[in-house]
Design an enzyme around this catalytic site. Structure first.
Site, short mmCIF file in Angstrom:
data_model
loop_
_atom_site.label_atom_id
_atom_site.label_comp_id
_atom_site.label_asym_id
_atom_site.label_seq_id
_atom_site.Cartn_x
_atom_site.Cartn_y
_atom_site.Cartn_z
N ASP A 54 0.82 -1.21 0.00
CA ASP A 54 0.00 0.00 0.00
C ASP A 54 0.86 1.27 0.00
O ASP A 54 1.87 1.34 0.69
CB ASP A 54 -0.84 -0.04 1.29
CG ASP A 54 -1.80 1.12 1.42
OD1 ASP A 54 -2.70 1.22 0.58
OD2 ASP A 54 -1.65 1.92 2.35
N GLU B 138 1.08 -0.52 -5.06
CA GLU B 138 0.12 0.55 -5.28
C GLU B 138 0.93 1.84 -5.35
O GLU B 138 1.32 2.39 -4.33
CB GLU B 138 -0.90 0.66 -4.15
CG GLU B 138 -1.97 1.69 -4.49
CD GLU B 138 -2.54 2.48 -3.31
OE1 GLU B 138 -3.63 3.03 -3.46
OE2 GLU B 138 -1.89 2.59 -2.26
#
Ligand code: GLC
Length: 548
Positions: free
Chosen positions: A205, A247
């Site tokens: 993330d 990401e």
């Protein structure tokens, strides 16, 4: 340590399914989805033809950012069950041939994390230096504010510490200090803990924001790449076969750097492509797709893009120009409640106004353009959203299994369910649910199962090289995907109206285009241009068969 079954570069041939444990199925009857419920529904996921699951964060958390605010990296949120439930889930998923990757939130923790609590209490605690502190909240002022609807600064004053702490997201999500080697080691311990349990990798993330430096925008810094290489080397050494998916919501030249020389991430989400698919279909022109893919530099041979249409966040418009953003808002966010930060919080079917042909066409692109497709739970049955829920919760409502109470998601009293189910008349769970979709042969769900199978039969779609074919028809995207001897020809008509396209296929003279779905053999490719007509929002996938 459990054996991770692997074959070379499995992620290239995968189809991922993104799922939130909280929203998928409640096995305990308390109104919240859990690992028991998810385990029960694994056969459904496998039957869809997907080969890997991406789990949204399932760790203990105050859930002020749906679990991306982690309070303890080494446990399971009690709402979702026990560690034993998780392990059982993983065993069952592997038995069904499904890989499982989980979210690894590297950039920040929850302010309720013990590390932060110690850090703020005691400046001499080893945890103090786990976070980024300053007396001066004007430091790093060139860094943009990502959650611009709610945050006014990337610094928040902590009265207990008497200093400001740095955060790129919500104020309750203090950023970890990657300049501290202990933080880096801690994160590698997290990696070892979960991969040691048999997980097949991580969706990592918010990668671009790990380091801060004065005079920069604090994104994509060389130090961040250095840590990514360290993470990858660690994974390769101790957990071979595990995959890292980044990401990194950045412009093309910045995203590709996260592949490194094949020594950072195996995969990166193709954020630049995603909004342009929506732009292309609404404008009925191939250009946004062809331009962006042509701009993407080549990636190292062991790497792969991850393509997606929607996910648990807003449809992000960070990586488009101002004009393009205005266009997207005008076309896809007619009600201001549909907007959040720099994006649109809607699901796929409402975005496309339930236009089945257009949605199928988007999937033709998703499943044939370079990369591994990532589907979002619920989109396969055409779920709607609820723009009246806060934050991005409107696209995270309970999975609709049937027309029963709580859409078959939970047996709890409806008022106990963690989120209302969708009851908007167009998307009401009475009609939009797995049971109905399975019963109807012509449902989108059944269509998707077939098209995934067809993709999986042709390695050129997952591993091939895509080459756009020049032609004069503005709304048509035509390309070949070539892998070894296999050549696929894909033609997509982005227009609401019938089109024709005249293609120079002289390189394939003598070949016969064979339709991948029905097996129909089209006329042999000759010396003149190949002329194809396509219906509104239609597409063709051909395999080019060589003579003999
Ligand atoms: C990522 C997640 C998003 C979350 C944010 C902050 O972008 O996808 O859901 O809010 O990180 O953790």
């Amino acid at each position: 340590m459990p054996l991770r079954q692997e074959y070379h570069e499995w992620y290239k041939d995968a189809v991922f399914y993104e799922v939130s444990v909280r929203s998928f199925h409640d096995g305990s009857g308390n109104g919240i989805g859990d690992f028991k419920g998810l385990t029960d529904k694994l056969p459904y996921i496998a039957d869809l033809g997907v080969t890997a699951i991406w789990l949204l964060p399932f760790y203990p958390s105050p859930l002020r950012d749906d679990g991306y605010d982690i309070a303890d990296y080494f446990a399971i949120h009690p709402d979702y069950g026990t560690m034993a439930d998780f392990e059982q889930f993983l065993i069952r998923a592997h038995e069904l041939g499904l890989k499982v990757v989980a979210d690894l939130v590297v950039n920040h923790t929850s302010s309720e994390n013990r590390w932060f609590q110690e850090a703020r209490r005691d400046p001499h605690s080893p945890y103090h230096d786990y976070y980024v502190w300053s007396d001066d909240p004007s430091r790093f002022s060139e860094a943009r504010i990502i959650f611009c609807d709610t945050e006014t600064s990337n610094w928040t004053y902590d009265p207990m510490a008497g200093k400001h702490y740095w955060h790129r997201f919500y104020g309750h999500q203090p950023d970890l200090n990657y300049d501290n080697p202990a933080v880096q080691e801690e994160m590698l311990r997290v990696v070892d803990f979960w991969l040691g349990k048999g997980l097949d990798g991580f969706r990592v993330d918010a990668v671009p924001y790990l380091f801060e430096r004065d005079g920069t925008n604090c994104e994509n810094l060389p130090e961040t790449h250095e840590f990514c290489r360290k993470l990858r080397a660690h994974v390769d050494l101790y957990h071979p076969g595990a995959v890292l998916l980044a990401e990194a919501n950045q412009w093309p030249h910045d995203v590709v750097k996260y592949f490194g020389d094949g020594d950072e991430f195996h995969m990166c989400f193709n954020f630049p492509l995603m909004p342009r698919l929506y732009m292309a279909i609404r404008r009925e022109e191939a250009k946004p797709i062809v331009d962006i893919i042509s701009q993407l530099p080549r990636i190292p041979p062991s790497c792969q893009w991850a393509t997606f249409l929607r996910n648990h966040d807003e449809l992000s418009l960070e990586m488009v120009s101002h004009e393009e953003r205005d266009y997207m808002y005008r076309e896809y966010a007619k009600d201001p409640r549909m907007k959040i930060n720099l994006g649109i919080r809607r699901r796929l079917f409402p975005l496309m106004d339930n236009n089945r042909k257009a949605i199928e066409l988007l999937h033709s692109l998703l499943l044939t353009l370079p990369g591994t497709p990532v589907l979002y739970y619920g989109d396969e049955i055409g779920m709607g959203d609820n723009i009246y829920l806060g934050d991005r919760n409107g696209v995270r409502t309970p999975m609709q299994w049937s027309g029963d109470r709580n859409a078959g998601f939970s047996t709890a009293d409806p008022s106990r369910v963690f989120s209302p189910v969708v009851i908007d008349p167009v998307y009401h769970f009475n009609g939009v649910n797995v049971e109905s979709a399975q019963r109807s042969h012509s449902s989108f769900l059944n269509w998707l199962r077939i098209i995934i199978k067809v993709r999986q039969r042709h390695p050129a779609f997952s591993r091939g090289e895509v080459r756009f074919l020049p032609h004069e028809s503005i709304p048509v995207v035509a390309y070949t995907c070539t892998h070894g001897e296999q050549v696929m020809l894909v033609i997509n008509n982005l227009s609401r109206f019938t089109q024709y396209v005249s293609l120079d296929l002289s390189a394939f003279r003598g070949c016969t285009p064979v339709d991948c779905f029905g097996g129909c053999r089209f006329p042999v490719i000759g010396d003149t241009n190949y002329l194809i007509t396509t219906g509104p929002h239609s597409f063709y996938w051909f395999e080019l068969q060589r003579p003999g």
